[in-house]
Design an enzyme around this catalytic site. Structure first.
Site, PDB file in Angstrom:
ATOM      1  N   ARG A  93       6.797  -1.426   4.566  1.00 28.34           N
ATOM      2  CA  ARG A  93       6.817  -1.209   5.807  1.00 28.34           C
ATOM      3  C   ARG A  93       6.451  -2.267   6.815  1.00 28.34           C
ATOM      4  NH1 ARG A  93       7.436   3.791   6.896  1.00 28.34           N
ATOM      5  NH2 ARG A  93       6.666   3.556   9.096  1.00 28.34           N
ATOM      6  N   CYS A 117       7.125   7.712   4.375  1.00 29.34           N
ATOM      7  CA  CYS A 117       6.065   7.197   3.609  1.00 29.34           C
ATOM      8  C   CYS A 117       5.035   8.210   3.028  1.00 29.34           C
ATOM      9  CB  CYS A 117       5.238   5.970   4.446  1.00 29.34           C
ATOM     10  SG  CYS A 117       3.728   5.515   3.592  1.00 29.34           S
ATOM     11  N   ARG A 122       4.961   8.145   9.919  1.00 32.78           N
ATOM     12  CA  ARG A 122       4.790   6.576  10.368  1.00 32.78           C
ATOM     13  C   ARG A 122       5.909   6.317  11.000  1.00 32.78           C
ATOM     14  NH1 ARG A 122       2.288   3.078   5.768  1.00 32.78           N
ATOM     15  NH2 ARG A 122       1.496   1.660   7.314  1.00 32.78           N
ATOM     16  N   VAL A 328      -5.871   9.935  11.054  1.00 31.30           N
ATOM     17  CA  VAL A 328      -4.716   8.926  11.411  1.00 31.30           C
ATOM     18  C   VAL A 328      -3.586   9.208  10.642  1.00 31.30           C
ATOM     19  CG1 VAL A 328      -4.255   6.496  11.140  1.00 31.30           C
ATOM     20  CG2 VAL A 328      -6.606   7.276  11.614  1.00 31.30           C
TER      21      VAL A 328
HETATM   22  N1  EPU Z   1       2.428   5.579  15.074  1.00 31.44           N
HETATM   23  C1  EPU Z   1       3.308   6.394  15.973  1.00 31.44           C
HETATM   24  N2  EPU Z   1       4.400   5.632  16.392  1.00 31.44           N
HETATM   25  C2  EPU Z   1       4.332   4.323  16.105  1.00 31.44           C
HETATM   26  C3  EPU Z   1       3.453   3.603  15.432  1.00 31.44           C
HETATM   27  C4  EPU Z   1       2.342   4.371  14.828  1.00 31.44           C
HETATM   28  O1  EPU Z   1       3.420   7.447  16.132  1.00 31.44           O
HETATM   29  O2  EPU Z   1       5.264   3.523  16.654  1.00 31.44           O
HETATM   30  C5  EPU Z   1       1.275   6.475  14.600  1.00 31.44           C
HETATM   31  C6  EPU Z   1       1.553   6.649  12.787  1.00 31.44           C
HETATM   32  O3  EPU Z   1       2.188   7.534  12.536  1.00 31.44           O
HETATM   33  C7  EPU Z   1      -0.067   6.867  12.680  1.00 31.44           C
HETATM   34  C8  EPU Z   1      -0.855   6.168  13.800  1.00 31.44           C
HETATM   35  O4  EPU Z   1       0.180   5.976  14.781  1.00 31.44           O
HETATM   36  O5  EPU Z   1      -0.453   8.420  12.548  1.00 31.44           O
HETATM   37  C9  EPU Z   1      -1.363   4.963  12.976  1.00 31.44           C
HETATM   38  O6  EPU Z   1      -0.834   4.168  12.624  1.00 31.44           O
HETATM   39  P1  EPU Z   1      -0.563   2.447  12.701  1.00 31.44           P
HETATM   40  O7  EPU Z   1       0.893   2.164  13.417  1.00 31.44           O
HETATM   41  O8  EPU Z   1      -1.732   1.968  13.374  1.00 31.44           O
HETATM   42  O9  EPU Z   1      -0.298   1.813  11.400  1.00 31.44           O
HETATM   43  P2  EPU Z   1       0.610   0.653  10.507  1.00 31.44           P
HETATM   44  O10 EPU Z   1       0.288  -0.231  11.906  1.00 31.44           O
HETATM   45  O11 EPU Z   1       1.773   1.226  10.171  1.00 31.44           O
HETATM   46  C10 EPU Z   1      -1.574  -0.433   9.547  1.00 31.44           C
HETATM   47  C11 EPU Z   1      -2.100  -0.998   8.294  1.00 31.44           C
HETATM   48  C12 EPU Z   1      -2.207   0.223   7.317  1.00 31.44           C
HETATM   49  C13 EPU Z   1      -3.343   1.175   8.016  1.00 31.44           C
HETATM   50  C14 EPU Z   1      -3.051   1.541   9.324  1.00 31.44           C
HETATM   51  C15 EPU Z   1      -4.063   2.358  10.092  1.00 31.44           C
HETATM   52  C16 EPU Z   1      -0.832  -3.060   8.104  1.00 31.44           C
HETATM   53  C17 EPU Z   1       0.101  -3.865   7.543  1.00 31.44           C
HETATM   54  N3  EPU Z   1      -1.057  -1.741   7.714  1.00 31.44           N
HETATM   55  O12 EPU Z   1      -0.478   0.321   9.436  1.00 31.44           O
HETATM   56  O13 EPU Z   1      -2.875  -0.203   6.110  1.00 31.44           O
HETATM   57  O14 EPU Z   1      -3.609   2.393   7.255  1.00 31.44           O
HETATM   58  O15 EPU Z   1      -2.533   0.511  10.102  1.00 31.44           O
HETATM   59  O16 EPU Z   1      -5.324   1.534  10.110  1.00 31.44           O
HETATM   60  O17 EPU Z   1      -1.726  -3.525   8.916  1.00 31.44           O
HETATM   61  C18 EPU Z   1      -3.259   0.067   3.808  1.00 31.44           C
HETATM   62  O18 EPU Z   1      -3.618  -1.242   3.893  1.00 31.44           O
HETATM   63  O19 EPU Z   1      -3.157   0.529   2.748  1.00 31.44           O
HETATM   64  C19 EPU Z   1      -2.627   0.456   4.837  1.00 31.44           C
HETATM   65  C20 EPU Z   1      -1.637   1.497   4.887  1.00 31.44           C
END
Ligand code: EPU
Length: 419
Positions: A93, A117, A122, A328
């Protein structure tokens, strides 16, 4: 595909080196697209997600050269295509991280929309809304985000949810936009700070990274640079839990204790003896059993969701009972059922796992559908009585560098075998 065979019950002892952070290196690799000359990244962990990001940049025409000592040089000047295809995005992703840089640098991007996912829905709506606020035209059609713009324009963007990769995408886009952007309710994760440091070295004007308001004054060009990726705080935390629950004594080196405050606090609450230096942490739990704790995940600086599964294992073998609440992601307890199969007393209700510590877990064949859940099953295997086979370990190889070699270095009885 391989599996890991673990014979549990051995207290871990010794020291290991922590690798560069997966969630820092992925946006940092994507940020190379913004430069007008080659960039070199050091301390790159050897992970499948890194290979996927390299394949993605390579498929678009960037030239990549692997150096010695875990470094990669990326020459973005040879870029031909601005397309992130479904075949790559479906496996990772974080591929969405090329959207902001492509748009800001080349005025065009086609990125496959990441699907659902294993840990939650997400969505990426906040990435798209933020880029639209900067003037991008974006259509989502045939499963692709198709975005175009002249030069992006700085904007004030309030993100309704804290999003790590969303903040990173918008920060990268804003770095080359015309005028000032202000990102409000920005993610404060150390990986966002790492990326900001990289962008600043490339010539970007960024203030406030690490706080909830990031101000970016766009510049016309960003140049190539050299950058060293920070230590992986989640790998660090995972090994600390391994040391604690195995009732051993281990030291993690080349770590960044400052980024782990919430995790270290919880370990202390669990009765773990910690010794913390500038870039190392020692856990001493010889002949001691951890105490169960309560915790709730939330964006940084609170307790990280990426450490939740590992603490479920800690509670499973601890003295007493504790409640672990996930705020989260909506579906991040896939490990609970697998841990139950190893005898754990876990009961999930809504977004909380109620766990009563038991004397010992029993080895079993297990598998998981995401990275951190898989890590938690390895931890469980290390302390279980008998043999545990962890299947589908491609999840582990996405995010932990040579986990079985590092655990074996600490004396664990663990082998990688063909499945
Ligand atoms: N969300 C929305 N809209 C968006 C983006 C996010 O509603 O446009 C929501 C998500 O559904 C979720 C929350 O916001 O409920 C937080 O998601 P976030 O966008 O912060 O997650 P991410 O950026 O996709 C990164 C890490 C993840 C980690 C999360 C939270 C990377 C590449 N991935 O994901 O890492 O769990 O932040 O800290 O940086 C892992 O390493 O195992 C992993 C999943």
């Amino acid at each position: 595909m391989d599996k890991l065979l673990i014979e549990g019950g051995k207290p871990l002892e010794g020291s290991i080196r922590i690798s560069g952070a997966k969630n820092s290196v992925l946006p940092i690799l994507a940020s190379a697209l913004l430069a007008d000359s080659p960039v070199t990244i050091h301390n790159v962990p050897h992970l499948n997600d890194v290979t996927t990001m390299m394949n993605l940049l390579g498929s678009m025409g960037a030239e990549l050269t692997l150096g010695d000592k875990m470094s990669i040089e990326i020459d973005p000047t040879t870029l031909k295509d601005c397309i992130a295809p479904y075949e790559l995005v479906k496996t990772m992703r974080a591929s969405i991280l090329v959207l902001g840089p492509l748009l800001a640098r080349f005025g065009y991007a086609e990125v496959s929309l990441p699907g659902g996912c294993a840990i939650g829905s997400r969505p990426v709506n906040l990435h798209i809304e933020g880029l639209r606020a900067m003037g991008a035209e974006i259509d989502v059609e045939n499963g692709y985000i198709k975005a175009s713009c002249k030069r992006l324009k700085g904007a004030r963007i309030l993100m309704e949810t804290v999003t790590v990769t969303g903040t990173e995408n918008l920060m990268m886009a804003a770095a080359l936009a015309e005028g000032v952007s202000v990102l409000e309710n920005a993610a404060r994760e150390p990986e966002v700070v790492d990326l900001a440091k990289m962008l600043i070295k490339m010539g970007a004007h960024i203030e406030g990274a690490g706080t909830d308001t990031i101000t970016i004054e766009g510049v016309e060009k960003l140049k190539g640079t050299q950058f060293r990726v920070s230590a992986d705080r989640i790998e660090t935390g995972t090994f600390l839990v391994a040391g604690a629950i195995s009732r051993g004594k281990i030291t993690v080196k080349d770590a960044d204790p400052e980024s782990l405050e919430a995790v270290l606090n919880k370990l202390e609450q669990a009765g773990v003896d910690l010794n913390v230096g500038k870039d190392w942490i020692e856990v001493d739990m010889r002949n001691k059993r951890p105490k169960a704790i309560d915790l709730k995940t939330a964006p940084y600086p609170a307790f990280p969701t990426d450490m939740q599964a590992q603490f479920c294992v800690l509670n499973s073998v601890a003295e007493g009972a504790g409640a672990i609440t996930e705020t989260v992601f909506e579906n991040r307890f896939m490990h609970a059922q697998e841990l139950q199969r190893m005898g754990a007393d876990i009961h999930v209700e809504g977004n909380t796992a109620f766990i009563k510590g038991i004397d010992h877990l029993n080895g079993a064949p297990v598998m998981a559908t995401d990275l951190r859940a898989s890590a938690s099953l390895i931890l469980a295997g290390l302390v279980a009585v008998g043999e545990t086979n962890v299947h589908r370990i491609y999840h582990i190889d996405r995010g932990y560098e040579r986990i079985e070699e590092k655990l074996a270095q600490l004396g664990a009885r663990i082998q990688r075998l063909p499945d």
